[in-house]
Design an enzyme around this catalytic site. Structure first.
Site, PDB file in Angstrom:
ATOM      1  N   HIS A  86      -2.123  24.690  34.500  1.00  0.00           N
ATOM      2  CA  HIS A  86      -2.260  23.270  34.171  1.00  0.00           C
ATOM      3  C   HIS A  86      -3.333  23.033  33.116  1.00  0.00           C
ATOM      4  CE1 HIS A  86      -5.347  23.007  37.545  1.00  0.00           C
ATOM      5  NE2 HIS A  86      -5.875  22.121  36.732  1.00  0.00           N
ATOM      6  N   ASP A 222      -0.576  29.081  39.495  1.00  0.00           N
ATOM      7  CA  ASP A 222      -1.193  28.233  38.468  1.00  0.00           C
ATOM      8  C   ASP A 222      -2.102  29.022  37.510  1.00  0.00           C
ATOM      9  OD1 ASP A 222      -2.222  26.136  37.029  1.00  0.00           O
ATOM     10  OD2 ASP A 222      -2.702  24.899  38.763  1.00  0.00           O
ATOM     11  N   SER A 648     -11.235  23.686  37.362  1.00  0.00           N
ATOM     12  CA  SER A 648      -9.906  24.282  37.244  1.00  0.00           C
ATOM     13  C   SER A 648      -9.944  25.479  36.307  1.00  0.00           C
ATOM     14  CB  SER A 648      -8.914  23.267  36.676  1.00  0.00           C
ATOM     15  OG  SER A 648      -8.530  22.381  37.669  1.00  0.00           O
TER      16      SER A 648
END
Ligand code: ARG
Length: 714
Positions: A86, A222, A648
């Protein structure tokens, strides 16, 4: 008596770190003093200097900020960068077309020359940091207005930047901490030639979509891979064919030995924003005014976008990244509303503030702190309506391209129209570039509908003052017609329209242009600082700073680490299960497996589809060295680290500093985490490095990448 004193002192020394073991986003330069002993007890085997040293190679050299909003790590000596899918999403979508759809199908460069350069993408290396609190704060007093204070501080900041930038080689950032009670500077080196190396298909990298986002149990692959390029001397350089992979002096080894409950885990990265000192009334304002408006505006835009994205793959690629960003915070803000309400967070904070208020009104402290709480509360009361209004307005700006674009270009055009021939010639290249960038990718029907729908929502919901122009428009009430009409009359409806203006600049036409007028009115509103709020705002800012100062001085708050603000931090904790969740079929609820991935599979579903061959791989159970002890392939796992958005892509490291996973999300139960840390409920959701390697190696057969890694198996 003496003994009691000793016990009290001992308690005082021991309490803060051991009670909150997993809480905290720590500065690397403070580890030695504040955390190292605690970390060692929990399983760290490195010295503090092996994590952060200015002059010697250390862990910090392998941690980068990825394109401003995410974190990544360097995992090979040739500048290979590992981050979340992402985080790379925007670049992958940009490099995709409906025919060569890397977002949809995945992408693996088999050699350097196949690596793809997106238009703009940078990574930021951390060089060093230091404390400049004394230097800055000795220049200001509490009797100054906040504006005066800011001006003096900014001047000093400029000096510090100048002194440390090494003639422009480094980016230097000086930031306030503890609500302006401390200042630190950070020295960075930015590399702007960063290329896509590999990514799984979106169905793997974003498996579970918005349904699973922010939730456990999770089954998402991810991750994505990039590479940093530099000139022949290893210096940052704009893209050039002559650039070469950056040779780094330190990269993270990967450990595929697997994790178990209570294993030490530390995460280094760039958490974006927390507000752990946010006052009770601030939380109430968010829960009742700001976030509901945010959620409503986001959902509206998402619905419009989705309608067009589903119809046309090229429109989907154009908006996929923006959509994901809006959806991510749509769910986050709703989760915050629910969690803050359920946990009564404002009430908890109010109790602390009452305690503080009592302390603050003792004769000794009264003159400094006596009014702090009432000033803060007064400000929130004054701004509740405004915060709702602002959030509807920001929702409009966030999702509607044409709410901003005409203003941004129009201002340039105004200068242009005013200029003489020679000056105009000079302005043309920059304006042409701005125009062509602004009109590169958009879908006009979608943009018109978003603008109409957002205007309708904004004007109907905001009880606070509207821009005059919009008060008039509000009477019309048919925003679809209105938007259609202003697009027809405006030069900003198309690139050609704006370019024509460069040939025949006429200021009257510009100042009467309806899209320019609308966009200018909206942005003026956004920037407006109402006169009646000036003094309350000044007093609030000062009081908030004093609140934090007083909470620390009085010992009422035990928070020892500064709020996240996109600066490098370390968080340490453990692999830790959540109380049994019956939806998770793993043996202990601290991890999920490939079996769980397959269980969730729904053919042709938007969120739970998988590449067909995944099923074959599941049947064959060909996990090799990536299997866990039970012969399963672990996919995601939980740790109790204290992180937030911006982390992230952060590496999760074991006690030896070896890569065991990739942080990519937090659980919904702990969504209040940005304002209060819940040591029982808060979890970080990580991607198991073995799933990453299995996807690269076995599933995608990208052996060239595996060959670059330093793999440890124990
Ligand atoms: N919730 C994650 C974060 O903010 C982002 C996850 C992106 N995935 C998604 N399905 N939108 O760090």
């Amino acid at each position: 008596m003496k003994k009691l004193n000793r016990i009290l002192i001992a308690l005082f020394i021991v309490l803060p770190t051991s009670i909150f073991a997993n809480e905290g986003m720590w500065f690397l330069m403070h580890l030695e003093r504040l955390n190292h002993r605690d970390m060692q007890k929990m399983g760290l085997q490195l010295t503090a200097k092996e994590i952060y040293s200015i002059n010697n190679q250390s862990l910090k050299d392998a941690i980068v900020q990825f394109n401003g909003g995410c974190t990544a790590s360097i995992i090979s000596s040739n500048g290979l960068v590992l981050t979340n899918h992402h985080c790379g999403y925007n670049a992958i979508a940009e490099l995709s077309t409906a025919e060569q759809n890397h977002l949809k199908n995945g992408f693996w460069a088999k050699s350097l020359d196949q690596e793809l350069k997106p238009q703009s993408l940078y990574v930021r290396f951390f060089v060093r940091m230091d404390d400049v609190s004394e230097r800055i704060l000795s220049l200001v007093t509490n009797t100054m207005s906040e504006k005066e204070r800011e001006a003096i501080i900014n001047k000093e900041i400029a000096k510090i930047q100048e002194e440390n930038s090494d003639g422009g080689k480094y980016t230097v950032s000086v930031r306030p901490f503890y609500q302006g009670n401390e200042y630190y500077y950070f020295v960075y080196e930015d590399y702007t030639d960063v290329r896509l190396v590999g990514a799984p298909s979106e169905s793997i990298g974003k498996y579970g979509g918005d349904t699973d986002n922010w939730e456990w149990p999770r089954h998402t692959g991810d991750f994505s891979l990039f590479r940093v390029y530099a000139d022949a001397n290893g210096q940052p350089s704009e893209y050039s064919e002559d650039n070469v992979p950056l040779n780094v002096n330190y990269h993270l080894p990967v450990n595929i030995g697997g994790v178990k409950e209570n294993d030490f885990a530390m995460i280094l990265g760039y958490p974006g924003r927390t507000n752990r000192w946010m006052p009770a009334e601030g939380i109430e304002q968010n829960v009742k005014y700001a976030y509901p408006a945010w959620v409503e505006g986001s959902k509206l835009s998402m619905d419009v976008m989705k309608k067009y994205m589903d119809k046309d793959e090229s429109v989907n690629l154009m908006y996929a990244s923006q959509y994901a960003g809006i959806a991510n915070y749509w769910k986050n803000r709703q989760g915050m509303i629910d969690a803050l309400t359920k946990h009564g967070t404002a009430e908890t904070k109010r109790k602390t503030e009452n305690k503080f208020d009592k302390w603050a009104n003792k004769p000794k402290y009264k003159s400094a702190y006596g009014n702090v709480i009432s000033t803060i509360n007064n400000y929130y009361k004054l701004t509740n309506e405004k915060s709702q209004h602002d959030n509807y307005l920001i929702g409009l700006l966030r999702s509607s391209k044409f709410s901003i674009l005409p203003y941004r270009i129009g201002r340039g055009l105004e200068n242009y129209a005013d200029a003489n021939e020679a000056k105009r010639k000079e302005l043309v290249p920059r304006l042409t570039a701005l125009i062509s960038n602004s009109y590169k990718e958009y879908h006009l029907p979608l943009e018109k509908e978003i603008l109409a729908e957002q205007l309708k929502l904004y004007t109907s919901k905001s009880n606070y003052s509207l821009p005059e122009l919009l008060s008039e428009v509000k009477q019309i009430n048919d925003f679809t017609d209105y938007v259609e009409a202003i697009f027809n009359l405006s030069m900003f409806g198309s690139k050609e329209g704006v370019e024509a203006f460069l040939k025949y600049p006429d200021k009257d036409i510009l100042s009467n242009d309806p899209l320019y007028k609308l966009s200018s009115a909206i942005l003026a509103k956004y920037r407006e600082q109402p006169e009646m709020l000036q003094q309350p705002l000044n007093d609030y800012q000062k009081s908030f700073r004093l609140l934090v100062e007083g909470l620390r001085e009085s010992g009422i708050s035990r928070i020892e680490y500064p709020d996240a603000n996109s600066t490098l931090r370390l968080s340490y904790g453990k692999v830790r299960a959540l109380p049994k969740d019956t939806r998770n079929d793993a043996y202990i609820n601290n991890y999920t497996t490939f079996k769980g991935v397959i269980n969730k599979y729904k053919p042709n579903d938007d969120e739970f589809d998988l590449p067909k061959d995944m099923l074959k791989f599941f049947e064959n159970k060909n996990y090799g060295r990536y299997a866990n002890k039970d012969g399963e392939l672990a996919v995601n796992f939980l740790t109790d680290n204290d992180i937030t958005g911006g982390n992230s892509g952060s590496p999760v490291l074991n006690g030896k500093g070896e890569l065991i996973g990739l942080a990519f999300d937090g659980n919904i139960e702990a969504m209040a985490g940005d304002v209060i840390f819940d040591k029982d409920l808060q979890r970080t959701i990580n991607l198991d490095i073995r799933y990453v390697l299995w996807l690269i190696d076995t599933y995608s057969n990208a052996k060239n990448i595996i060959d670059e890694l330093t793999i440890i198996n124990n």
